[in-house]
Scaffold this motif. Structure first.
Motif, PDB file in Angstrom:
ATOM      1  N   ALA A 199      33.002  24.649  -8.097  1.00 33.50           N
ATOM      2  CA  ALA A 199      31.561  24.309  -7.778  1.00 33.50           C
ATOM      3  C   ALA A 199      31.579  22.696  -7.085  1.00 33.50           C
ATOM      4  O   ALA A 199      32.504  22.014  -7.498  1.00 33.50           O
ATOM      5  CB  ALA A 199      30.651  24.233  -9.054  1.00 33.50           C
ATOM      6  N   THR A 219      30.277  27.791  -6.316  1.00 30.95           N
ATOM      7  CA  THR A 219      28.716  27.468  -6.064  1.00 30.95           C
ATOM      8  C   THR A 219      28.568  26.110  -5.354  1.00 30.95           C
ATOM      9  O   THR A 219      29.441  25.103  -5.776  1.00 30.95           O
ATOM     10  CB  THR A 219      28.127  27.268  -7.331  1.00 30.95           C
ATOM     11  OG1 THR A 219      28.168  28.574  -7.742  1.00 30.95           O
ATOM     12  CG2 THR A 219      26.557  27.078  -7.123  1.00 30.95           C
ATOM     13  N   SER A 231      25.297  29.809   3.767  1.00 31.42           N
ATOM     14  CA  SER A 231      26.363  30.271   2.696  1.00 31.42           C
ATOM     15  C   SER A 231      27.424  30.684   3.662  1.00 31.42           C
ATOM     16  O   SER A 231      27.239  31.406   4.660  1.00 31.42           O
ATOM     17  CB  SER A 231      25.925  31.307   1.741  1.00 31.42           C
ATOM     18  OG  SER A 231      26.661  31.956   1.337  1.00 31.42           O
ATOM     19  N   ARG A 236      27.456  30.649  -3.361  1.00 30.94           N
ATOM     20  CA  ARG A 236      25.865  30.441  -3.652  1.00 30.94           C
ATOM     21  C   ARG A 236      25.746  29.314  -3.291  1.00 30.94           C
ATOM     22  O   ARG A 236      26.265  28.377  -3.881  1.00 30.94           O
ATOM     23  CB  ARG A 236      25.832  30.943  -5.099  1.00 30.94           C
ATOM     24  CG  ARG A 236      24.554  30.436  -5.509  1.00 30.94           C
ATOM     25  CD  ARG A 236      24.008  31.147  -6.978  1.00 30.94           C
ATOM     26  NE  ARG A 236      24.726  30.235  -7.844  1.00 30.94           N
ATOM     27  CZ  ARG A 236      24.048  29.067  -8.396  1.00 30.94           C
ATOM     28  NH1 ARG A 236      22.804  28.535  -8.193  1.00 30.94           N
ATOM     29  NH2 ARG A 236      24.849  28.481  -9.427  1.00 30.94           N
TER      30      ARG A 236
END
Length: 294
Positions: A199, A219, A231, A236
């Motif tokens: 992330a 993410t 993206s 995500r």
């Protein structure tokens, strides 16, 4: 009362201090006598016309610390309460850079007991952005998190809040800021092109270069709605739009009182010197927030 506004877009010279009637609270609102109000990059964006509003008079300021001096019906607050609050919105006729401001009651929390109003005013926008961005990331202990702009206000809070959740944090920051970000809870600092993180919280608004550091299927969360990159590789992608949540703000205040959040003030300016504060912000390199004091 005095209030800071812009009526034309431009540099720090566009900032004006004007006289305005003292606003009156409606139902489920309170009026705060402002003790301190933080200057944020979003205020510079408003001043420059990034968010539109040409031809309007736009009030500046989102964060406030001060004292309740009037209440509307069913506000749940009392005159004399010391509070902090977030006044959300980029195109509003009055912001918190004023002597008084009216705030929705559910956007308010009791002020921290451990710090003065100047430091308390640095909590609402930046800490709420940080915690809500972490919530969007849904990162858990055992996963790898990179925070860009980790020495900044939002990034610094994100590092501390993530570390408090037991998450191992890598900071993307200048080498000169290594001691700072480690003191905030970062396990390590990177300045090169390292990637593969589960992330990324992109507090520095790097966009695609930050997205490139996310592993396939990971993410990415940015801090400017609708400005996040597209993206790729199944990543995500999202961006936090700050919610003025009084309950969540109260929890952040609790963490500040427990010493788990570091409230950083770079300098203070009188309300009448708001243009000078904008000029200092425009110079860059500010560590901590600039705070206006009426």
């Amino acid at each position: 009362m005095r209030a800071v506004v812009v009526t034309t877009f431009g540099g720090p010279e566009a900032v004006e201090v004007v006289e305005n009637e003292v606003p009156e609270p409606g139902a489920r609102q309170i009026r705060i006598r402002v003790a301190a109000a933080t200057l944020n990059p979003v205020d510079a964006g408003v001043r420059e016309g990034v968010f539109g509003g040409a031809g309007e008079r736009i009030g500046l300021g989102w964060d406030v610390a001060g004292t309740v001096d009037a209440t509307g019906e069913a506000s749940g607050w009392s005159v004399g309460d010391e509070v902090v609050a977030l006044v959300y919105g980029v195109l509003k006729p009055l912001g918190t850079h004023a002597e008084y401001v009216v705030v929705d009651a559910d956007a308010v929390a009791k002020a921290p007991l451990s710090v003065d109003a100047v430091h308390a005013a640095t909590i609402p926008l930046n800490a709420l952005a940080a915690v809500q961005a972490l919530d969007l990331l849904k990162v858990t202990p055992g996963q790898s998190l990179l925070v860009t702009g980790a020495a900044g206000a939002v990034g610094g809070y994100a590092v501390q809040l993530a570390a408090h959740r037991g998450i191992s944090v890598t900071a993307l920051a200048r080498e000169a800021d290594e001691e700072l970000v480690r003191s905030l809870g970062a396990d390590r600092l990177v300045s090169g092109a390292e990637g593969g993180f589960d992330a990324v919280l992109d507090a520095a608004v790097l966009g695609e270069p930050a997205l490139a550091r996310v592993r396939d299927g990971g993410t990415y969360v940015g801090v400017i709605p609708h400005a996040e990159p597209a993206s790729v590789r199944g990543v995500r992608v999202d961006a936090v739009e700050v919610n003025a949540d009084g309950s969540q703000l109260a929890e952040l205040v609790r963490l500040a009182d427990e010493g788990l959040l570091t409230l950083r003030v770079a300098d203070t300016y009188a309300l009448d010197d708001a243009a000078k504060a904008h000029a200092r912000l425009a110079e860059g390199g500010v560590r901590g927030r600039l705070v206006l004091v009426p």
